[in-house]
Design an enzyme around this catalytic site. Structure first.
Site, PDB file in Angstrom:
ATOM      1  N   ASP A 271       0.842  -1.196   0.000  1.00 40.12           N
ATOM      2  CA  ASP A 271       0.000   0.000   0.000  1.00 40.12           C
ATOM      3  C   ASP A 271       0.879   1.248   0.000  1.00 40.12           C
ATOM      4  OD1 ASP A 271      -1.887   1.952   0.361  1.00 40.12           O
ATOM      5  OD2 ASP A 271      -2.872   1.000   2.059  1.00 40.12           O
ATOM      6  N   HIS A 365      -9.119  -0.868  -7.914  1.00 35.67           N
ATOM      7  CA  HIS A 365      -8.764   0.263  -7.054  1.00 35.67           C
ATOM      8  C   HIS A 365      -7.563   1.035  -7.602  1.00 35.67           C
ATOM      9  CE1 HIS A 365      -8.342   2.537  -3.328  1.00 35.67           C
ATOM     10  NE2 HIS A 365      -7.050   2.252  -3.350  1.00 35.67           N
TER      11      HIS A 365
END
Length: 457
Positions: A271, A365
């Protein structure tokens, strides 16, 4: 820490301080020399800062580290470390210091500082009878305490929680919420960038855990050091401000991997791959407020958006790895885009598979959040993970304390979140439960306090 070393000895001879075999061949450690009794006259010259104490630990190791002044040995001796190591100071991540008044071009620490292992996000509301002068006095106390702690020193009336620790990359970052300006009679100096964030369809926000007059971000590589800072700042606020909410988070400890890596979140995904980098040509323009801003006290500052995002981990973990990767648009093992390469390989958003469909799904995403999909909009994400136990249904109350930095939230966070809100495949596995937006001014000048140009300008 330094590695153990050993040396060969002539038969029948023992190296000084070596352990001898006890019954059954068990090694026995000679008792360490007694530590000198501590002085008790309170002389400032006899007080050791946390940073200085860390630097003296290596010398103590030669005779055995002593705890509590009563002789409780921690079991480190010259025989265990070797004569060469005994002369070396113990080094660790605890010795790393982040200056309070430096950072890039005057920005506060905790924005571009590397992610720390533990953190606290906390918001305060000014006391009912507090005014602008009260707020200025509080920021003066907070700035003084933060500077002392980040340097590894202990402030007056200290609790002693982290007395034997180094600075541990401690950072303390201060910000002002929308309501702060009304409480202090400064509404004319409130930036338009602090206008409340719009409502998003996926929001399930708890007002009691959102917003606040004042916001503090604390980060450190040692949990005791972080708690110590939290406690000291809370004590400083007594009578001037009251706690509104607090959230605690964590990241991987620096050094836990063989080489520096982008952090993973609790879904197991890497991330932060596309985070802007300080080396980027337009980094300062995207993240920090320029000199053309309407409010000059924010020049060099930034805006922080804070969101508590609970992850529906039970639902997520039922998905196959293939499904998870298509939701994200990247491989789970190394963060590479589904179009191939490594983590840092640019995504080929126009690539199609044999079936004619995009290799990176239209609702992935990574595709929807990419700057290329948002007219170049970018923000510096600097989150912490959290785990606050389990809910009544047994599901983990865990997820991401999302913190992002930008020069203008409307052109960065709000623009990207609106697009995610309309069709992000990841949204079904997330719940946004708390939110805040804060103006974070530049670092204080030497001898000054954070926010003085606003409060006294």
């Amino acid at each position: 820490m330094s590695k153990q070393t050993s040396s060969k000895k002539a038969p029948g001879k023992k190296a000084p301080g070596a352990r001898s075999a006890g019954p059954g061949g068990a090694a026995t450690v000679p008792a360490p020399a007694a530590a000198p009794a501590p002085e008790t006259d309170g002389s400032p010259s006899l007080e050791l800062s946390r940073r200085r104490l860390l630097g003296t630990v290596g010398a103590a190791g030669a005779a055995g580290l002593v705890a509590g002044g009563a002789g409780g040995a921690l079991g480190v001796s010259a025989a265990q470390t070797g004569p060469q190591d005994a002369a070396k100071a113990v080094t660790s991540i605890g010795s790393t210091e982040v200056p309070f008044r430096t950072a890039r071009a005057g920005q506060q620490a905790g924005i571009t500082t590397p992610l720390q292992a533990t953190g606290h996000l906390v918001a305060f509301d000014l006391a009912p009878d507090a005014d602008r002068r009260t707020a200025a006095a509080l920021l003066r106390r907070w700035s003084r305490t933060a500077e002392e702690l980040m340097a590894g020193r202990t402030p007056d009336a200290d609790t002693g929680v982290a007395l034997d620790a180094g600075p541990s990359s401690l950072t303390v970052t201060f910000g002002f919420g929308h309501s702060f300006f009304g409480r202090t009679g400064l509404t004319k100096r409130r930036p338009v960038q602090l206008d409340p964030l719009p409502d998003f369809s996926a929001d399930a926000l708890d007002a009691g855990r959102s917003n606040g007059d004042l916001w503090i971000q604390i980060g450190a590589d040692d949990a005791l050091v972080a708690f110590h800072a939290l406690r000291a700042l809370q004590k400083d606020a007594a009578g001037s401000a009251r706690l509104r909410w607090q959230m605690n988070g964590f990241n991987r400890t620096p050094g836990a991997t063989a080489h520096p890596m982008t952090a993973r979140n609790l879904m197991g995904q890497i991330d932060g791959t596309n985070n802007p980098k300080p080396s980027d040509r337009d980094f300062d323009e995207r993240i920090f407020v320029g000199r053309d801003a309407e409010q000059d006290w924010m020049h060099g500052g930034s805006y922080a958006v804070v969101r508590r995002i609970r992850m529906l981990l039970d639902d997520w973990e039922k998905r196959s790895r293939h499904e998870q990767e298509r939701v994200i648009g990247r491989r789970k093992d190394n963060g590479a885009p589904l179009t191939g390469g490594s983590e840092t390989t640019p995504m080929r958003l126009d690539a199609s598979g044999p079936d004619g469909l995009p290799v990176i799904p239209a609702n992935a995403h990574a595709r929807i959040a990419a700057p290329e999909s948002n007219q170049g909009a970018a923000m510096l994400r600097r989150p912490f993970s959290f785990h606050d136990g389990f809910r009544e249904d047994g599901a983990p109350d865990a997820g991401l304390l999302f913190v992002c930095w930008q020069a203008d939230p409307l052109r960065a966070f709000t623009q990207v979140q609106r697009k995610l809100d309309r069709g992000d495949a990841l949204s079904r596995f997330l719940r946004h439960e708390a939110s805040g937006l804060y103006a974070v001014p530049p670092a204080a000048e030497p001898g000054d306090y954070v926010g003085r140009p606003l409060l006294e300008g």
